[in-house]
Design a protein around this motif. Structure first.
Motif, PDB file in Angstrom:
ATOM      1  N   UNK A  77      -1.861  10.603  27.065  1.00 50.51           N
ATOM      2  CA  UNK A  77      -2.432  12.100  26.640  1.00 50.51           C
ATOM      3  C   UNK A  77      -3.537  11.910  25.555  1.00 50.51           C
ATOM      4  N   UNK A  78      -3.428  10.909  24.696  1.00 45.64           N
ATOM      5  CA  UNK A  78      -4.494  10.381  23.667  1.00 45.64           C
ATOM      6  C   UNK A  78      -5.787  10.062  24.480  1.00 45.64           C
ATOM      7  N   UNK A  79      -5.669   9.186  25.589  1.00 46.75           N
ATOM      8  CA  UNK A  79      -6.823   8.578  26.204  1.00 46.75           C
ATOM      9  C   UNK A  79      -7.505  10.003  26.852  1.00 46.75           C
ATOM     10  N   UNK A  80      -6.759  10.637  27.378  1.00 49.16           N
ATOM     11  CA  UNK A  80      -7.204  11.864  27.933  1.00 49.16           C
ATOM     12  C   UNK A  80      -8.263  13.064  26.893  1.00 49.16           C
ATOM     13  N   UNK A  81      -7.626  12.977  25.836  1.00 47.01           N
ATOM     14  CA  UNK A  81      -8.417  13.576  24.848  1.00 47.01           C
ATOM     15  C   UNK A  81      -9.496  13.136  24.462  1.00 47.01           C
ATOM     16  N   UNK A  82      -9.640  11.629  24.541  1.00 41.37           N
ATOM     17  CA  UNK A  82     -10.966  10.920  23.941  1.00 41.37           C
ATOM     18  C   UNK A  82     -11.659  11.028  25.076  1.00 41.37           C
ATOM     19  N   UNK A  83     -11.274  10.928  26.316  1.00 40.10           N
ATOM     20  CA  UNK A  83     -12.114  11.221  27.449  1.00 40.10           C
ATOM     21  C   UNK A  83     -12.772  12.515  27.707  1.00 40.10           C
ATOM     22  N   UNK A 101     -15.345  17.306  36.728  1.00 42.02           N
ATOM     23  CA  UNK A 101     -14.120  18.303  37.055  1.00 42.02           C
ATOM     24  C   UNK A 101     -13.274  17.182  37.799  1.00 42.02           C
ATOM     25  N   UNK A 102     -13.892  16.209  38.756  1.00 47.34           N
ATOM     26  CA  UNK A 102     -13.118  15.266  39.420  1.00 47.34           C
ATOM     27  C   UNK A 102     -12.415  14.449  38.215  1.00 47.34           C
ATOM     28  N   UNK A 103     -13.282  13.967  37.311  1.00 48.16           N
ATOM     29  CA  UNK A 103     -12.504  13.086  36.339  1.00 48.16           C
ATOM     30  C   UNK A 103     -11.396  13.849  35.650  1.00 48.16           C
ATOM     31  N   UNK A 104     -11.773  14.928  35.418  1.00 44.23           N
ATOM     32  CA  UNK A 104     -10.439  15.989  34.761  1.00 44.23           C
ATOM     33  C   UNK A 104      -9.055  15.904  35.724  1.00 44.23           C
ATOM     34  N   UNK A 110      -2.670  12.375  36.755  1.00 39.87           N
ATOM     35  CA  UNK A 110      -1.952  11.047  36.318  1.00 39.87           C
ATOM     36  C   UNK A 110      -1.035  11.648  35.372  1.00 39.87           C
ATOM     37  N   UNK A 111      -1.287  12.805  34.341  1.00 35.47           N
ATOM     38  CA  UNK A 111      -0.667  13.395  33.449  1.00 35.47           C
ATOM     39  C   UNK A 111       0.676  13.964  34.090  1.00 35.47           C
ATOM     40  N   UNK A 112       0.326  14.585  35.151  1.00 35.01           N
ATOM     41  CA  UNK A 112       1.666  15.439  35.792  1.00 35.01           C
ATOM     42  C   UNK A 112       2.641  14.201  36.388  1.00 35.01           C
ATOM     43  N   UNK A 113       2.009  13.079  36.904  1.00 28.93           N
ATOM     44  CA  UNK A 113       3.023  12.106  37.309  1.00 28.93           C
ATOM     45  C   UNK A 113       3.701  11.502  36.217  1.00 28.93           C
ATOM     46  N   UNK A 114       3.156  11.248  35.219  1.00 21.54           N
ATOM     47  CA  UNK A 114       3.780  10.834  33.997  1.00 21.54           C
ATOM     48  C   UNK A 114       4.958  11.808  33.344  1.00 21.54           C
ATOM     49  N   UNK A 115       4.420  13.007  33.394  1.00 23.04           N
ATOM     50  CA  UNK A 115       5.506  14.051  32.801  1.00 23.04           C
ATOM     51  C   UNK A 115       6.556  14.260  33.835  1.00 23.04           C
ATOM     52  N   UNK A 154      -6.808  26.096  24.051  1.00 23.86           N
ATOM     53  CA  UNK A 154      -8.118  26.152  24.294  1.00 23.86           C
ATOM     54  C   UNK A 154      -8.906  26.620  22.792  1.00 23.86           C
ATOM     55  N   UNK A 155      -8.059  27.232  21.842  1.00 26.05           N
ATOM     56  CA  UNK A 155      -8.925  27.821  20.609  1.00 26.05           C
ATOM     57  C   UNK A 155      -8.331  26.914  19.296  1.00 26.05           C
ATOM     58  N   UNK A 156      -9.046  27.044  18.499  1.00 28.88           N
ATOM     59  CA  UNK A 156      -8.728  26.402  17.135  1.00 28.88           C
ATOM     60  C   UNK A 156      -9.041  24.873  17.044  1.00 28.88           C
ATOM     61  N   UNK A 157      -8.482  24.126  16.160  1.00 29.12           N
ATOM     62  CA  UNK A 157      -8.852  22.895  16.024  1.00 29.12           C
ATOM     63  C   UNK A 157      -8.301  21.855  16.937  1.00 29.12           C
ATOM     64  N   UNK A 158      -8.944  21.098  17.726  1.00 29.40           N
ATOM     65  CA  UNK A 158      -8.660  20.458  18.681  1.00 29.40           C
ATOM     66  C   UNK A 158      -8.024  19.104  18.083  1.00 29.40           C
ATOM     67  N   UNK A 159      -7.204  18.242  18.709  1.00 22.23           N
ATOM     68  CA  UNK A 159      -6.674  17.019  18.088  1.00 22.23           C
ATOM     69  C   UNK A 159      -8.029  15.954  17.695  1.00 22.23           C
TER      70      UNK A 159
END
Length: 163
Positions: A77-83, A101-104, A110-115, A154-159
């Motif tokens: 998740x942290x790597x996805x936030x940076x990417x 879009x493909x990268x996302x 990957x996140x779904x598989x990990x979850x 989607x709104x507010x301060x992102x991590x």
């Protein structure tokens, strides 16, 4: 007179040095010492959970599997936030408009598989707990271990603090 003043000054200085708190901090203090590796809050919480639940051997093995999978999800998740921040702040238009879009989509799959793996580990761990341990787990462990209630916000301060 000057001798009395010098003696009084030396005595007060000596009292100050002897009675005051030490100037240097001990090296094992994590908060102020940059040379001691800080523990993540997740690690501290997991240690608290392990102590509160008083796990048996098999339960400890299942908890270790759950904790390991939780670390994988948090790292991913942290790597996805940076990417995502890199993708948002990239200069100019991409050569291939569908590439971001493909990268996302790849990151999300990957996140779904990990979850799913985390859900399986969590289910097997909680199935091994006794009734008393489940009561303790309800009090000690948060309902949402990952803080995923605002994961797709989607709104507010992102991590990553990158609007």
């Amino acid at each position: 007179m000057l001798l009395r003043f010098a003696i009084a000054l030396a005595a007060s200085f000596l009292a100050f040095v002897v009675c005051d708190a030490p100037i240097a901090e001990p090296l094992n203090r994590v908060a102020e010492n940059p040379f001691v590796a800080r523990r993540s809050p997740l690690e501290s919480h997991m240690d608290e959970w392990r102590l509160a639940l008083r796990l048996s051997g098999e339960q400890d093995r299942l908890f270790s599997t759950f904790a390991e999978q939780l670390h994988v999800v948090v790292r991913d998740r942290d790597a996805a936030i940076v990417a995502a921040a890199i993708d948002r702040n990239r200069e100019g238009a991409p050569r291939d408009p569908g590439e971001p879009l493909r990268a996302r989509a790849d990151r999300l799959s990957r996140h779904v598989e990990n979850l799913r793996a985390l859900a399986d580990a969590e289910t097997s761990f909680f199935a091994s707990l006794s009734v008393e341990q489940r009561r303790i787990a309800d009090r000690v462990m948060p309902r949402d271990v990952l803080g995923a209630h605002d994961l797709f916000r989607r709104r507010g301060v992102r991590p990553d603090r990158n609007g």
